[in-house]
Enzyme design. Structure first.
Site, PDB file in Angstrom:
ATOM      1  N   HIS A 176      -2.894 -10.536  -7.190  1.00  0.00           N
ATOM      2  CA  HIS A 176      -4.094 -10.157  -7.937  1.00  0.00           C
ATOM      3  C   HIS A 176      -4.909 -11.406  -8.274  1.00  0.00           C
ATOM      4  O   HIS A 176      -4.499 -12.228  -9.078  1.00  0.00           O
ATOM      5  CB  HIS A 176      -3.804  -9.384  -9.220  1.00  0.00           C
ATOM      6  CG  HIS A 176      -4.983  -8.556  -9.662  1.00  0.00           C
ATOM      7  ND1 HIS A 176      -5.173  -7.254  -9.242  1.00  0.00           N
ATOM      8  CD2 HIS A 176      -6.053  -8.853 -10.427  1.00  0.00           C
ATOM      9  CE1 HIS A 176      -6.299  -6.776  -9.762  1.00  0.00           C
ATOM     10  NE2 HIS A 176      -6.851  -7.741 -10.484  1.00  0.00           N
ATOM     11  N   HIS A 188      -3.406   0.098  -0.721  1.00  0.00           N
ATOM     12  CA  HIS A 188      -3.265   0.729  -2.038  1.00  0.00           C
ATOM     13  C   HIS A 188      -4.119   1.992  -2.050  1.00  0.00           C
ATOM     14  O   HIS A 188      -5.251   1.992  -2.529  1.00  0.00           O
ATOM     15  CB  HIS A 188      -3.723  -0.235  -3.131  1.00  0.00           C
ATOM     16  CG  HIS A 188      -3.430   0.236  -4.517  1.00  0.00           C
ATOM     17  ND1 HIS A 188      -3.104  -0.617  -5.545  1.00  0.00           N
ATOM     18  CD2 HIS A 188      -3.412   1.480  -5.075  1.00  0.00           C
ATOM     19  CE1 HIS A 188      -2.912   0.074  -6.660  1.00  0.00           C
ATOM     20  NE2 HIS A 188      -3.099   1.359  -6.385  1.00  0.00           N
ATOM     21  N   GLU A 245       1.255   0.203  -1.996  1.00  0.00           N
ATOM     22  CA  GLU A 245       1.319   0.107  -3.442  1.00  0.00           C
ATOM     23  C   GLU A 245       0.493   1.206  -4.090  1.00  0.00           C
ATOM     24  O   GLU A 245      -0.474   1.703  -3.508  1.00  0.00           O
ATOM     25  CB  GLU A 245       0.861  -1.266  -3.929  1.00  0.00           C
ATOM     26  CG  GLU A 245      -0.558  -1.646  -3.549  1.00  0.00           C
ATOM     27  CD  GLU A 245      -0.934  -3.043  -4.017  1.00  0.00           C
ATOM     28  OE1 GLU A 245      -0.040  -3.917  -4.085  1.00  0.00           O
ATOM     29  OE2 GLU A 245      -2.120  -3.260  -4.317  1.00  0.00           O
TER      30      GLU A 245
END
Length: 237
Positions: free
Chosen positions: A190, A43, A70
């Site tokens: 997450h 990310h 991401e």
């Protein structure tokens, strides 16, 4: 089984804290794949405080499993994804100064924007996924953008798991069922951990992939990276 994609942001954070190349991100990624993980997630953020944009480019030469990038689809991010052509791009609506991802997309309000970005990526053969809360309206909205998958934002599940795991997972079960009925693949991520992943896997249907980083790296301090990757794989069977 549900695939495990390991987010290696924290490896880059550790490296960046001292400068140089220890730990060697590319070697760690190769080792994680050798230990059995079926994917690697990064990310990159605009300030490059962990994964750098060049890291992403370098990893395209190393990753042999599924590569998932991401991030918020700002121009710089879109250009990076189109250059590196990962297996999957996951769109996350995090602000520039966000410490970590903290919300899913409003797929209704941002439908036109998401649709345009997704078409851009899919035209290059890149699988797309949208980060969403476990909200059936947002899941249904995602289906109208043309995305291939959603990634369920699981922080609320992780926070309430210890108090009431049955209640914690309920909205995610419903969201996954709705997604599947709309023709969407289901990912999740997450704050998933060794403590809560097995229950989530058991009760969330059609789960194709989980992306786990922070907890996995922290658990590896005690059990070792090889052991932890395989502990997750066993819980995801």
């Amino acid at each position: 089984m549900t695939k495990l994609s390991v987010n290696v942001n924290k490896i880059a954070t550790l490296r960046n804290s001292r400068g140089g190349n220890v730990p060697d991100l590319l070697k760690v990624v190769s080792d994680i794949e050798r230990f059995g993980a079926q994917g690697i997630t990064v990310h990159p953020r605009p300030d490059e405080r962990h994964i750098k944009y060049q890291d992403t480019r370098d990893l395209t030469k190393v990753v042999t499993t599924e590569f998932n990038i991401e991030g918020n689809p700002i121009d710089q991010f879109v250009e990076l994804v189109l250059e590196t052509k990962p297996t999957q791009v996951t769109l996350v609506p995090d602000s520039v100064d966000a410490i970590t991802s903290n919300a899913g997309w409003d797929t209704i309000a941002h439908k036109d924007f998401l649709k345009e970005v997704i078409q851009t990526f899919k035209a290059q053969g890149i699988r797309t996924s949208i980060f969403v809360d476990a909200d059936t309206r947002m899941v249904e909205g995602a289906a109208n953008t043309g995305t291939d998958r959603i990634e369920l934002y699981t922080e609320s599940y992780a926070k309430t798991y210890v108090e009431n795991k049955e209640k914690a997972v309920l909205d995610f079960t419903k969201a996954a069922e709705i997604a599947h009925s709309c023709g969407l693949g289901v990912n999740a991520g997450h704050d998933l951990s060794l403590d809560n992943i097995a229950y989530f896997k058991k009760h969330v249907p059609h789960l194709l992939e989980v992306s786990i980083g922070h907890a996995l790296i922290c658990e590896s301090l005690y059990f070792g990276l090889d052991n932890v990757v395989n502990m997750y794989l066993n819980k995801l069977k």
